[in-house]
Write an enzyme that holds these catalytic residues in place. Structure first.
Site, short mmCIF file in Angstrom:
data_model
loop_
_atom_site.label_atom_id
_atom_site.label_comp_id
_atom_site.label_asym_id
_atom_site.label_seq_id
_atom_site.Cartn_x
_atom_site.Cartn_y
_atom_site.Cartn_z
N HIS A 240 0.74 -1.43 -0.21
CA HIS A 240 -0.13 0.24 0.19
C HIS A 240 0.69 0.96 -0.06
CE1 HIS A 240 -4.14 -2.19 0.93
NE2 HIS A 240 -3.84 -1.21 0.15
N ARG B 213 2.44 -12.87 -19.39
CA ARG B 213 3.66 -13.86 -20.25
C ARG B 213 3.83 -15.23 -19.05
NH1 ARG B 213 9.40 -10.75 -20.29
NH2 ARG B 213 9.01 -10.69 -18.26
N GLU C 203 13.59 -12.01 -28.45
CA GLU C 203 14.30 -11.57 -27.24
C GLU C 203 15.23 -12.42 -27.60
OE1 GLU C 203 12.68 -11.46 -23.16
OE2 GLU C 203 12.29 -12.92 -23.58
N ASN D 266 14.25 -4.64 -24.55
CA ASN D 266 14.97 -5.50 -23.55
C ASN D 266 16.67 -6.07 -22.99
OD1 ASN D 266 13.64 -3.08 -22.94
ND2 ASN D 266 13.03 -4.33 -21.32
N ASP D 267 15.82 -7.70 -23.45
CA ASP D 267 16.89 -8.78 -23.95
C ASP D 267 17.59 -8.73 -25.08
OD1 ASP D 267 16.77 -9.86 -21.40
OD2 ASP D 267 15.05 -10.29 -21.18
N ARG E 18 22.37 -6.12 -19.50
CA ARG E 18 21.73 -5.26 -19.08
C ARG E 18 21.94 -4.27 -17.71
NH1 ARG E 18 15.62 -7.73 -19.67
NH2 ARG E 18 14.77 -6.38 -18.44
N CYS F 279 7.36 -5.31 -26.77
CA CYS F 279 6.67 -4.49 -25.69
C CYS F 279 8.00 -4.10 -24.42
CB CYS F 279 6.26 -5.70 -24.14
SG CYS F 279 7.23 -7.26 -24.47
C1 PEP Z 1 12.22 -7.20 -22.55
O1 PEP Z 1 13.32 -8.50 -22.73
O2 PEP Z 1 12.61 -6.59 -23.34
C2 PEP Z 1 10.99 -8.21 -22.35
C3 PEP Z 1 10.54 -6.92 -22.46
O3 PEP Z 1 11.30 -8.71 -20.80
P1 PEP Z 1 11.81 -8.40 -19.57
O4 PEP Z 1 12.32 -6.86 -19.54
O5 PEP Z 1 10.79 -8.66 -18.64
O6 PEP Z 1 12.99 -9.15 -19.83
MG MG Z 2 13.21 -9.75 -21.65
#
Ligand code: PEP
Ligand code: MG
Length: 593
Positions: A200, A343, A442, A465-466, A476, A513
């Site tokens: 909260h 996911r 990814e 991201n990956d 990363r 994403c």
């Molecule tokens: C990604 O890898 O871009 C992703 C969306 O998943 P996460 O950041 O959870 O690894």
């Molecule tokens: Mg990822």
């Protein structure tokens, strides 16, 4: 690194629970370290005095909560009020009061210890409750208990102090009422050792818009009162003793964030359609179901990524099927959301080591994570898949498998899913008939065999991201190589283009994403590639929608075509930012932001 005063500069990564950037001075606040004292009342006669003392503290606590509530009513929305109401209800709860009085009377003990015993008793009961949300509510009872204890000790002396306009609270943990009090006291921000996004405290921090980072584990042991500090609630980072250059960078970021927040919300509700009628679906990325109202209010049309591994955060045990189900049920078929992309667990990598099965690895990013882990722990995987299939009966559901690197993995994941689904159908348990199955793209190998993967799935979702991490060989989470982390690297752009082209050729919908999808500077390039869905941190949506609404597909394609002719990431970056600055002068005033 070090600043002029010789203090070491360091950066800590936690969980950003409330966005925004603040720069100020540390105020260490360690009320929650205080130990509860225990003593026996010397004479039986003192019992009624002790009960009176307890009742007076109850009254005082009620008065303080009502004060906070009244001030909040003027300053903030409904959510914090509701949380204070919950605390008021606990405060008046007959069972809570009677148990505590009973302990004082029967055991002849002080009120502080009696409260502690009552809370322990409640905790034992709550721990047996299956429902995750209810289980988490023990924290409210604890907060109320702490408040009464504080008042037993003589009033407000341990309440969140008025620390001045530059103060940033650093604490082991904070209560929602403390957080509300912080807004009244105009505290700039806070960072805590404990906590997660569902608490909260985090909800209140978001509601009252105080930037906050939690889950830093031991920040209270690493800083001193009056240290300089930056809290970046958007990135989940805390910089201690920043050098002047860092302060300048963050100050620019802060200003930009604040101006942008103000002006973009008006774009939230408009559809993401270009001037020449190219429509992009807009999803929200969430880690916790509590983020859904923000996702909807900021313009998410569906959920493009639910990071379910966060159900597991701070837990000793894996979630049960019912816990999974109640989470999924909260996003599937919910008013205001047209679809929910769930996911499956992406455990491992840099996320959560609390399960012994996720033993520390030398290279966790390349280790037994995500789908690899799930395919090894099939029983655990099936629990999650059953819950997703059951939730799918209530609305449009997309199931997405992370870290797919080869065709066998997706085939095996699907086989297990269909086995689970068929089993449910045989037992007469309702299951949605239009569940879509997708993979995250990814891992570079998934890009290379995207044509094969496309035969197995309904959609792709590019996890930049990956993908960037693996394609450019940059950890990363390693701040020493973040300067190489470049979404506009020509290799990254070619990979993304390949996925979209191959997907579309095969009739597969392609979403993105990763964080790249929420960065306005990249949006025209992604439009030029004809991406079908962009899913992002909900707070990023209004800005992205603005860029989409003011662009055309035609000009985006021309920009993309030009960009794809360059061989250097630096040249692309400069070209894209120059272009965007000229095209959207208000949005892209500063270099690289
Ligand atoms: C990604 O890898 O871009 C992703 C969306 O998943 P996460 O950041 O959870 O690894
Ligand atoms: Mg990822």
């Amino acid at each position: 690194m070090g600043d002029d005063a010789g203090k070491r500069t360091f950066v800590l990564k936690g969980i950003g629970v409330s966005p925004g950037i603040v720069i100020g001075k540390v105020h260490l606040f360690d009320r929650f370290d205080a130990r509860v004292s225990f003593y026996r009342l010397r004479e039986k006669d003192l019992v009624s005095e002790e009960v009176k003392r307890f009742k007076a503290a109850l009254k005082e606590s009620e008065k303080q909560l009502l004060e906070v509530k009244n001030k909040l009513r003027e300053l903030a929305g409904r959510e914090p009020l509701y949380i204070i109401d919950v605390h008021l209800l606990i405060l008046k709860d007959k069972m809570f009061i009677n148990h505590t009085i009973q302990y004082i009377k029967d055991l002849c003990i002080n009120a502080e210890w009696a409260i502690k015993m009552t809370i322990d008793r409640y905790r034992d009961i709550f721990e047996k409750v299956e429902d995750e949300y209810l289980k988490g509510r023990i924290s409210d009872i604890r907060y109320v208990g702490q408040m009464i204890t504080r008042n037993l000790a003589g009033g407000k002396k341990d309440a969140v102090p008025d620390i001045g306009a530059k103060g940033i609270i650093i604490a082991v943990d904070l209560s929602p009422a403390d957080t509300a009090q912080m807004m009244i006291n105009k505290v700039l921000g806070f960072a805590t050792d404990m906590g997660g996004k569902t608490s909260h405290t985090a909800i209140v921090a978001r509601a009252v818009e105080i930037p906050a980072v939690v889950g830093l584990e031991s920040i209270t042991k690493m800083v001193r009162t009056n240290d300089d500090i930056i809290v970046d609630g958007s990135a989940g980072l805390v910089v201690v003793n920043p050098d002047p250059e860092m302060i300048k960078v963050y100050d620019d970021k802060r200003r930009h964030f604040e101006i942008a927040q103000e002006s973009f919300l008006k774009y939230a509700k408009l559809p993401a359609v270009t001037r020449d009628n190219y429509k992009v679906d807009i999803g929200g990325n969430i880690e916790f179901i509590e983020e859904i109202p923000t996702a909807i209010s900021h313009g998410a049309e569906g959920i493009g990524l639910y990071r379910t591994e966060f159900i597991y955060i701070n837990k000793e045990q894996l979630p049960t099927e019912e816990e999974h189900f109640s989470n999924y049920r909260s996003i599937v078929g919910v008013e205001g959301l047209k679809w929910a992309t769930i996911r499956t667990f992406d455990l491992g990598g840099d996320k959560f080591y609390s399960d012994p099965k996720l033993a520390k690895e030398m290279n966790p990013q390349l280790g037994l994570r995500a789908i690899r882990f799930c395919l090894k722990e099939v029983d655990m995987f099936k629990v999650q898949l059953r819950a997703i299939a059951r939730a799918s009966a209530f609305g449009k559901t997309r199931i997405m498998f992370p870290m797919i690197s080869g065709i066998e993995e997706i085939r095996e994941a699907k086989r297990i899913f269909f086995e689970v689904k068929d089993d449910l159908i045989t037992k007469g348990i309702p299951v949605g008939d239009d569940i879509e199955i997708g993979v995250m793209i990814e891992v570079p190998s998934a890009v290379i065999i995207a044509d094969e993967l496309a035969k197995e799935v309904d959609f792709f979702s590019i996890g930049t991201n990956d993908l960037i991490q693996y394609a450019l060989a940059i950890d990363r989470i390693n701040e020493r190589v973040t300067y190489l982390y470049e979404p506009l690297h020509p290799a990254v752009l070619r990979l993304i283009k390949q996925v979209i082209d191959v997907g579309h050729k095969a009739g597969v919908r392609v979403a993105m994403c990763g964080e790249m999808a929420g960065e306005p500077a990249y949006i025209m390039i992604l439009l030029g590639l004809e991406i079908d869905e962009l899913s992002m941190n909900p707070l990023a949506i209004p800005r992205v929608k603005k860029v989409i609404q003011e662009s055309t597909l035609e000009e985006s394609k021309a920009l993309l075509e030009k960009v794809m002719t360059f061989s250097s990431a630096a040249v692309i970056r400069e070209f894209v930012y120059n272009y965007m600055r000229e095209r959207f002068p208000e949005e892209f005033q500063t270099n690289g932001t």
